[in-house]
Write a protein that holds these residues in place. Sequence first.
Motif, PDB file in Angstrom:
ATOM      1  N   ASN A  81       0.401  -1.244   0.015  1.00 17.62           N
ATOM      2  CA  ASN A  81      -0.021   0.069  -0.083  1.00 17.62           C
ATOM      3  C   ASN A  81       0.672   1.051  -0.174  1.00 17.62           C
ATOM      4  O   ASN A  81       0.683   2.061  -1.204  1.00 17.62           O
ATOM      5  CB  ASN A  81      -0.799  -0.304   1.123  1.00 17.62           C
ATOM      6  N   TRP A  82       1.841   0.851   1.258  1.00 17.15           N
ATOM      7  CA  TRP A  82       2.899   2.495   1.108  1.00 17.15           C
ATOM      8  C   TRP A  82       3.654   2.836  -0.530  1.00 17.15           C
ATOM      9  O   TRP A  82       3.028   3.624  -0.980  1.00 17.15           O
ATOM     10  CB  TRP A  82       4.359   2.359   1.945  1.00 17.15           C
ATOM     11  N   TYR A  83       4.057   1.714  -1.703  1.00 22.11           N
ATOM     12  CA  TYR A  83       4.815   1.780  -3.092  1.00 22.11           C
ATOM     13  C   TYR A  83       3.697   2.075  -3.191  1.00 22.11           C
ATOM     14  O   TYR A  83       4.122   2.971  -4.506  1.00 22.11           O
ATOM     15  CB  TYR A  83       5.628   0.730  -2.827  1.00 22.11           C
ATOM     16  N   GLN A  94       7.501   7.450  -5.793  1.00 19.84           N
ATOM     17  CA  GLN A  94       8.468   8.175  -5.905  1.00 19.84           C
ATOM     18  C   GLN A  94       9.797   7.293  -5.004  1.00 19.84           C
ATOM     19  O   GLN A  94      11.436   7.658  -4.970  1.00 19.84           O
ATOM     20  CB  GLN A  94       7.965   9.222  -5.862  1.00 19.84           C
ATOM     21  N   THR A  95       9.343   6.731  -3.672  1.00 23.69           N
ATOM     22  CA  THR A  95      10.754   5.789  -2.809  1.00 23.69           C
ATOM     23  C   THR A  95      10.794   4.709  -2.819  1.00 23.69           C
ATOM     24  O   THR A  95      11.394   4.454  -2.730  1.00 23.69           O
ATOM     25  CB  THR A  95       9.315   6.175  -1.807  1.00 23.69           C
ATOM     26  N   GLN A  96      10.140   3.993  -3.684  1.00 25.25           N
ATOM     27  CA  GLN A  96      10.659   2.804  -3.955  1.00 25.25           C
ATOM     28  C   GLN A  96      12.270   2.520  -4.608  1.00 25.25           C
ATOM     29  O   GLN A  96      12.831   3.101  -5.033  1.00 25.25           O
ATOM     30  CB  GLN A  96       9.569   2.025  -4.842  1.00 25.25           C
ATOM     31  N   ASN A  97      12.933   1.733  -4.181  1.00 27.57           N
ATOM     32  CA  ASN A  97      14.340   1.700  -4.416  1.00 27.57           C
ATOM     33  C   ASN A  97      14.692   2.652  -4.145  1.00 27.57           C
ATOM     34  O   ASN A  97      16.072   3.190  -5.072  1.00 27.57           O
ATOM     35  CB  ASN A  97      14.210   0.493  -6.529  1.00 27.57           C
ATOM     36  N   LYS A  98      14.720   3.605  -2.844  1.00 28.01           N
ATOM     37  CA  LYS A  98      15.506   4.591  -2.701  1.00 28.01           C
ATOM     38  C   LYS A  98      15.839   4.452  -1.594  1.00 28.01           C
ATOM     39  O   LYS A  98      15.358   3.779  -1.077  1.00 28.01           O
ATOM     40  CB  LYS A  98      14.901   6.021  -2.986  1.00 28.01           C
ATOM     41  N   ILE A  99      17.151   5.734  -1.325  1.00 25.22           N
ATOM     42  CA  ILE A  99      17.767   6.037  -0.290  1.00 25.22           C
ATOM     43  C   ILE A  99      17.310   6.658   0.805  1.00 25.22           C
ATOM     44  O   ILE A  99      16.941   7.993   0.341  1.00 25.22           O
ATOM     45  CB  ILE A  99      19.108   6.099   0.214  1.00 25.22           C
ATOM     46  N   LEU A 100      15.858   5.793   1.739  1.00 20.27           N
ATOM     47  CA  LEU A 100      15.097   7.163   2.100  1.00 20.27           C
ATOM     48  C   LEU A 100      15.715   8.113   3.734  1.00 20.27           C
ATOM     49  O   LEU A 100      16.061   7.600   4.483  1.00 20.27           O
ATOM     50  CB  LEU A 100      14.060   6.771   2.764  1.00 20.27           C
TER      51      LEU A 100
END
Length: 353
Positions: free
Chosen positions: A178-180, A185-191
């Motif tokens: 649900n988050w992704y 835009q946050t997937q596969n990123k250093i958060l």
Amino acid sequence: MRILQLLPELKVGGVERGTIDLSEYLVSQGHESAVVSGGGDLVKLLNQHGARHFKLPIGSKNLKALIQIKNLRNIYNDFRPDIIHVRSRFPAWINFFALKQTSFKKPIVISTFHGLYSKPFYSKSMSYADEIIAISKTVKDYIKKNYKIDLNNLHLIYRGCDIAQFNNSKPEDLWLDNWYKDFPQTQNKILLTLPGRITSWKGIEDFLLLLTHIDLNKYHGLIPGHVKKNKERYYKSLLSLVKKYNLQSRVTFCGSRSDIANIYKISNIVFNLSSKPEPFGRTIIEAAACGTRVMGWDRGGVKESLEMINPKGLVPFGDVKQLVNEIPKMLAEEAPQTIPEIFTKNHLVKATI
């Protein structure tokens, strides 16, 4: 015993969460617990564990609110508390005058200083207590400097997080899906995450400036936090700054989140960059309890917390360039696996009792 706590409201926040935690523990130990506040979403949690709530607008900082002195006195005469725990300045003043005339034995008054108050005279109401709790060494030093009190009655009890909620277990797959879906835009990123209310002293401008100095093909910024109505103009100014820095697709304002623990867990680093010294810095503790790396300015309550969790996360105040330089080093460090016992809810409630 009958214990009654006073605070302005029961909405989202560290003071409010601590009030609920203590009330729940009191009931579990066989005590009668009650809270006086202006209400809010967290009232339902009081009802769930069997505490009473008296709705009274005791947080409004104006002379009209002084009419609540009589109403609060009526509540006291009804509940007859053995201990009153005040958690905010204006409610403490109302309590001070309400206790002038009661039909029962005067209760013990305990106050918790939750902040480094900017108006010591107005804040004197918090010193009119039999016992005083400071939530950090930073706050304890502030109290000793600004108020005439018996130091034997001054106690240091750090704020504590609930490790049943804030822990290093992985978020459920359904939550992640649900988050992704909501924030692809946050997937596969250093958060990189800066949690907290949207207000001018939380260091959001520094965080946005930080993002302009890193490779945003690799990183993404998260800012979860509630926007009050009186902060909407400030929030719009932040959106203008995002546009100026060309960060529209590189930073996400998430709004108020009830799933903040999971946001900590998917974050690679959680920051506290407040422009004023924090009295404690609850987000640092919560994030570390979730197994997430933490960084912040080298002062106030945040410094105290980081010194006991990971001193390598401390950066000189305002040095954004140094902050940028330390991020890769921090990512190379092992994330915390636990937090000191003194920062847990269990220690907080037992030490308070």
